[in-house]
Motif scaffolding. Structure first.
Motif, short mmCIF file in Angstrom:
data_model
loop_
_atom_site.label_atom_id
_atom_site.label_comp_id
_atom_site.label_asym_id
_atom_site.label_seq_id
_atom_site.Cartn_x
_atom_site.Cartn_y
_atom_site.Cartn_z
N ALA A 125 0.89 -1.24 0.14
CA ALA A 125 0.07 -0.12 -0.07
C ALA A 125 1.03 1.39 0.12
O ALA A 125 1.46 1.57 0.92
CB ALA A 125 -0.85 0.08 1.12
N PHE A 126 0.76 2.04 -1.10
CA PHE A 126 1.44 3.35 -1.07
C PHE A 126 0.56 4.51 -0.89
O PHE A 126 -0.52 4.56 -1.37
CB PHE A 126 2.03 3.55 -2.60
N LYS A 127 1.23 5.42 -0.14
CA LYS A 127 0.35 6.54 0.27
C LYS A 127 1.42 7.85 0.12
O LYS A 127 2.39 7.57 0.82
CB LYS A 127 -0.17 6.62 1.44
N ALA A 128 0.90 8.87 -0.15
CA ALA A 128 1.84 10.14 -0.13
C ALA A 128 0.90 11.26 -0.01
O ALA A 128 -0.11 11.32 -0.35
CB ALA A 128 2.59 10.21 -1.55
N TRP A 129 1.26 12.48 0.54
CA TRP A 129 0.50 13.59 1.11
C TRP A 129 1.31 14.79 1.07
O TRP A 129 2.55 14.70 1.54
CB TRP A 129 -0.52 13.31 1.93
N THR A 130 0.94 15.92 0.78
CA THR A 130 1.59 17.45 0.85
C THR A 130 1.12 17.87 2.07
O THR A 130 -0.03 17.74 2.60
CB THR A 130 0.99 18.32 -0.23
N THR A 131 2.18 18.70 2.72
CA THR A 131 1.91 19.47 4.17
C THR A 131 2.78 20.80 4.00
O THR A 131 3.67 20.81 3.27
CB THR A 131 2.46 18.35 5.37
N PHE A 132 2.31 21.65 4.68
CA PHE A 132 3.21 22.72 5.10
C PHE A 132 3.22 23.55 3.92
O PHE A 132 4.56 23.92 3.52
CB PHE A 132 4.33 22.51 6.00
N PRO A 133 2.42 23.78 2.92
CA PRO A 133 2.56 24.87 1.89
C PRO A 133 3.03 25.96 2.58
O PRO A 133 2.32 26.59 3.17
CB PRO A 133 1.44 24.55 0.90
N ASN A 134 4.29 26.76 2.00
CA ASN A 134 4.76 27.85 2.32
C ASN A 134 4.75 27.94 3.77
O ASN A 134 4.91 29.10 4.34
CB ASN A 134 4.13 28.93 1.85
N GLY A 135 4.94 26.82 4.39
CA GLY A 135 5.18 26.67 5.85
C GLY A 135 3.89 26.82 6.58
O GLY A 135 4.01 27.07 7.99
N GLY A 136 2.67 27.13 5.92
CA GLY A 136 1.50 27.12 6.63
C GLY A 136 0.50 25.98 6.36
O GLY A 136 0.77 25.09 6.28
N VAL A 137 -0.82 26.50 6.10
CA VAL A 137 -1.79 25.61 6.32
C VAL A 137 -2.30 25.47 4.83
O VAL A 137 -2.46 26.59 4.05
CB VAL A 137 -3.11 25.99 7.04
N ASP A 138 -2.76 24.36 4.20
CA ASP A 138 -3.31 23.98 2.95
C ASP A 138 -4.67 24.35 3.00
O ASP A 138 -5.59 23.99 3.83
CB ASP A 138 -2.97 22.76 2.47
N THR A 139 -5.20 25.51 2.12
CA THR A 139 -6.63 26.07 2.12
C THR A 139 -7.59 25.06 1.73
O THR A 139 -8.91 24.78 2.48
CB THR A 139 -6.61 27.12 1.23
N ILE A 140 -7.45 23.84 0.77
CA ILE A 140 -8.44 22.99 0.34
C ILE A 140 -7.60 21.63 0.47
O ILE A 140 -6.46 21.46 -0.25
CB ILE A 140 -8.71 23.21 -0.92
N ASN A 141 -8.23 20.65 0.97
CA ASN A 141 -7.40 19.37 1.28
C ASN A 141 -7.92 18.11 0.37
O ASN A 141 -7.42 17.21 0.61
CB ASN A 141 -7.70 19.03 2.66
#
Length: 358
Positions: A278-294
């Motif tokens: 099972a592979f899983k990847a996700w983005t975090t901390f765009p520009n060191g802050g919060v992602d507006t839409i998930n």
């Protein structure tokens, strides 16, 4: 008592009107045509007329501020539950105010594609929640494109006669005819003059069709927001075991930029077993802050090594003869990614076959 009764009745009527007005349109921003005409193109028409592009102006939506369009609304002439096997919606900015020719406008951003089935909402509007939100600037004219590849049922759209505001034709074509039509149209907007951080994972680039061995894991990162992504972290796991995160420090621009809004990123190498993982990847901390839409942050899927099979048209050939070899599966790997080898001692030693590509 009479005076009290009249005041009370007046207040009651006023309150009813205010409630009705507040629910007249489900969308936040709307362009309403005058003297609407029910038209079959493109939502209730044959494959020769299943495509239409409209051009709208910021002045059509005077209260809309810069932000992110999340939902579109197109008005049906009656209440209906349309069912499309494949509906595609695209949007993009243009420099013209009326279509200069019947040529379709290309280079638009796909904001929705796939099956669609949903009852109309208040006002007989067909609501389309975008898979990819559209960045709205409120300073440029923009084109909205609708096409469909099959319906049961479709719907007639409310339109009015407005000079040269649409082109129509077949979705498989590259040009059609200019028509003096503009539709009742609206959208929901997440306002954001300061911009949005919205990083996402669009696709798994590799591995595909691989053997049980160490393989490079690569994903496509996309900037869905209005802010340039200067920093970003991608975390990933295999069968729930965390792998080393990848930090991106080279900026990823926004949609429509010269450099594009996406990039292929290597997460690392992984020793794949012969059994699925099972592979899983996700983005975090765009520009060191919060992602507006998930909704677009995470990419997950099972990855399984492929068992290749090589068959021959003949197991015995004479000198100067030939036999055809067939590899299964025959697709899914990069060009020239395969190395062909031969053995003359029953498989004890192998040498590369030169001049063979695939």
């Amino acid at each position: 008592m009479k005076t009290f009764f009249k005041l009370n009745r007046t207040c009651f009527l006023l309150c009813v009107f205010m409630v009705f007005s507040a629910n007249l349109y489900a969308q936040q921003h709307v362009y309403v045509v005058t003297s609407p005409i029910a038209n079959t193109i493109p939502f209730n028409s044959s494959i020769s007329q299943n495509f239409r592009q409209y051009v709208y102006y910021p002045s059509d939506f005077p209260t809309a501020t810069p932000g992110l369009i999340t939902d579109l609304y197109i008005k049906s002439s009656s209440a209906v539950t349309p069912n499309f096997s494949n509906l595609t919606v695209k949007m993009g900015y243009v420099a013209f105010s009326t279509f200069p020719s019947g040529n379709y406008i290309t280079g638009l951003q796909t904001v929705y594609t796939g099956a669609y089935n949903q009852a109309t909402v208040v006002g007989n509007y067909v609501k389309i929640t975008l898979q990819t939100p559209f960045v709205y600037t409120n300073t440029q004219n923009f084109v909205v494109e609708f096409s469909q590849l099959g319906y049961s049922p479709g719907f007639n759209v409310n339109q009015a006669s407005v000079p040269q505001r649409s082109v129509y034709g077949a979705a498989t074509g590259t040009s059609g005819g200019i028509q003096d039509r503009l539709a009742d149209f609206g959208f929901d907007l997440l306002p954001g003059g300061d911009g949005y951080n919205n990083a996402g994972l669009a696709d798994l680039i590799s591995p595909y069709n691989f053997c049980a061995s160490t393989q490079e894991v690569k994903v496509k990162v996309r900037n869905y927001g209005t802010n340039i992504l200067n920093t970003l972290q991608i975390q990933w796991s295999m069968d729930g075991v965390m792998q080393t995160p990848v930090n991106i420090t080279t900026p990823i621009d926004t949609f429509g930029s010269v450099g594009g809004n996406e990039r292929d990123v290597v997460l690392g190498n992984y020793a794949f077993p012969s059994t699925p993982i099972a592979f899983k990847a996700w983005t975090t901390f765009p520009n060191g802050g919060v992602d507006t839409i998930n909704w677009n942050d995470t990419l997950s899927m099972p990855l399984a090594a492929t068992n290749y099979t090589l068959t021959s048209s003949s197991d015995t050939i004479c000198a100067n003869g030939s036999a055809s070899l067939s590899l299964t599966p025959s697709t899914g790997f990069a060009p020239n990614a395969l190395t062909w080898q031969q053995s003359t001692d029953g498989g004890l030693t192998w040498t590369n076959i030169t001049g063979v590509t695939g």
